[in-house]
Structures are given as C-alpha cells and as structure tokens.
Motif scaffolding. Sequence first.
Motif: not given
Length: 503
Positions: A67-68, A247-251, A390-392
């Motif tokens: 949310v932030g 990339i951020w999500f998978l990391f 946020a995706s991360g």
Amino acid sequence: MTGSLKTRIKSVSLIFACGTALFSDGYANGIIGSVNTLLTRTYGKEALARHNYSTVVNSLGFAGTVVGMLLFGYLSDKVGRKFGMMSAAGIVVVFSCLSAASSGANGSVGGLLSMLSAMRFFLGIGVGAEYPCGSVSASEQSEEPGINRRAWHRWLGLSTIVMLVFGFSIAAFIPLVLYWIFGPNHLPVIWRLSLGLGAVPALAVFLWRLNMDEPVRYKKDSMRNARIPYNLVFRRYGGQLAAISIIWFLFDIIIELTAMLNDVFGIYSSTVLNNITGGSTDLAIIFGWNVVINLLYVPGALLGAFVVDYLGPKNTLASISIIGLVLQAIVGCFMSGFYSQLTKHIAAFSLLYGLFLSFGEFGAGLCTFILASKACPTAIRGQFFGAAAASGKVGAFIGIWIFPPIIKAFGGSESLRGNTGPFWIGSGLALLNAVIALCFIHPLTANGIIQEDQKFREYLEAHGYDTSQMGLADNHDLLTIVDHDSAVQDKKGDLEEDNGLVI
C-alpha cells in the motif's frame, strides 16, 4: 577545502539523506523475525497459534508495504518528493514506537498480538513509502551536476540497497546485544526495545531532511500541476516496467525460497540450523547465527555498488544483472548437488550460502533499484518505481506461502531432497531472470535521467501533449541551467575517467 569539493560533498550527502532511510526497511523486516522468536518464548507457541499471529502479522506487514509503495508512488509524483520522504520517515517513527508499546486490555495476549499486527501494517506503509520517495529522490540527486557521472550508480547503490542490507544486519545484531544485557529473564524488555529502536534511524533521517528542497529534475520535469497521459506512458514504458517488475518479483521469491537458515524468522523450519547449533535452544547462539546469516548479504551489495559504474554506462546494468544471476544459479546448483556433504562442513556451507546471497544482491538486488529509478522519466518515476517495488513485495509474500508445499513436495524437511529442492528452484529462477534481463532490459544511456526526460518531452509533443505545463511554477528556466551544467559535467567526467573515480 576547495569550493568544488564542498559542493560535491554536499551533493553526495543529499543522495544519502534521500536514500539512507531504506535502512529502516531492512531493520523493520529483519527485526520482526527475532521479535517473533522472543514472543514465542514469552507467551508460548500455543498462544501465538491460537490467534493465528504468524499469518496475520506477515500478511499485514506485506500488505502495508505494498500500500505504501503504490500510494506514495502517486503522491511522490503529484504532491512532491519531500512531502513523501518526510511523511514516510514520520510514519516509521510513530509506528515503531507504537509497535514497541503494544498491549492488550487487561493484559490480554490476544489483544497485544492484534495491536502489534495492526501497528506493523501502518509501519509497513511508511517503509513502503520510502521506495518511491526516498529512493527516487536519491536517484535524481545522484545525477546532479556536482556528482561525477562515472559515480552516479555507485552513490545510488551505496545510499539505497547497501543501506537496506545493512539494516538487516543491524536488526539481527540488536536483539543479541539486548539479550546479552538483560538476559533470559527479561524477554519482554528485549522485544519491545528491539522494535522501539527502529524509530531512532528514522528520526535522524527525518531531521536530516528538514532543510532539503525538491530535486532539480523534479522542479523541471514533474507533472505535479499537469494531467499525466497514462495511455502514452504505458505505450512507451509499459514493456520496461513489466520486465523490471518480473525480475524484482522473481528475485524476491528466490530470496524467500532459499532463506533456509533463517529459522529465527519463525517462518521456516530447517535441519541445517539444527546442525549448526547442535540443536541448541540458547537464544544467544540462535541470534548469533542470525547475525552471521544476515551479514552474508552485505558483501555482494557493496561489491556491486563499486563495480556497477566500471562496466560502462551502456551495458552496465544488464551485464551486472546477468553476471550476478548466473553466478547465483551456479552456486545454488552446487549447493543442491553436494548438500549432504556440505551440511557436515558448516564453514563450507556457510561460505557457499553467503556467495549465493551475495551474488543475488550483486546482480538483481542492486540493479532492480537502479533500473526502476532511472529507466523512466521524472514525471512518472515515483509511480514506476512504486509499482516495480510492489511487485517484488508480492513475490516475497508468495515465496513465504509456497515454501512449505515445495518442501513437502520434495519429500519433507527431514529428507535430503526436501532441503535441496528450494536451491534447485532458486537457481532456475535466477537463470530465468538472467534471460529476461538479456532480452528485455534496455541499458541506460550515458546521460541517464536528463536524456530520458528530453526524449519523453519529445514523445509527448509528437503526440500533441502540451509540455509547457510540466515542471513547477517559476522553474521553467531550470532547463537551460541544468542542461548546461550537465554538459559541463560530462566533459569533466571524460577528462577524469583516466585518473580514476572521484566524488
């Protein structure tokens, strides 16, 4: 001290004033694991399980952070960078203190846990806000005329991702020190102080930022007083946002899947930690190993920050991401293949585990921050960065929930395959990330933010958008000044490259 050197030192200090608050993110996320351990020892596993505490606190913490990130990504662009940074630091100060003061009516444990969970949600909003506010401002400050262009990414990395992992390390160390001071008979004091001390760095940053002004690029190219043409923005930057977000999500999934040693977080169960500690329940030993584990993140982030600019402005970020991810995958496969032998030699296992974590920070951990903050124009940088970050966090949350089923599917935590499975999956995801970086990430140009802002203006004008409304009132004359100073800086940078990096 020459005037030029004073100017450069001031410019660097502004970068750290913007980005250093990510230390609070590292501390807030790191400290809750040790606090959960202390709560379990104080009130018992049954009390925490009865109120579903572990699920609630983790879910609310992640929800608050997301949310932030999204909310303040918008506010950072439409209200101002300084407003976002001051608000974020203030939220962290207030809710760190309230977390430490958590209590239930008439001494109710359920009430205490409920209040702590709620405070963690609001704390998460402040922590999440730092990403699109503080990190974005640090990115813009890193390309001010006073900063050598061959050190732009270095200072950004040192002020953000290095501060983040340093926060993890300090969060592991603080409970250990407090345990040494107060001993096993004062665990409530330890967990409350551990949470409350998170307000100290946030308050220091809040005071540091009081006299700051908006970054020059924001004054020049923001859309605070203009309508943001989202259809044009997504057409031009949607692909890059998707690639960086994936990339951020998978990391972050990799980080959660392979956090096998972090039994202290109360999320995972691993026979490895039992091997290390000899099955000890001594908190000093458990906290001590937690310090060692969290320190393993630091070398990769530090090395990446100092290497990133040397690889050249065109290929820097894609190259370093791919190198780090491939090396992480290789180490992960080696750990999986020789797991049974390595667990009998804890020093070797710890070294390889440290390399696995460090290569992750060296590659994707560092580069996602830089890419997300520089692969888009100033006008939508806060929202772009907030969405990617946020995706991360969503990836980290998914990583937490898929970890137990994966262990079970591979044979359970008591089996060899059950403990090695996450490393095989983590290695595969790291290779997938490397492929995405190679195929879909556009390298940053030598002129970075300034050039992207110019291209964005030209793109908008070509599609009939009135760019005269961009920027803050009475600041339209900044274009000539900033671009002239940047051109001079580029020429100085070319002359200084042969003499090594300077501030």
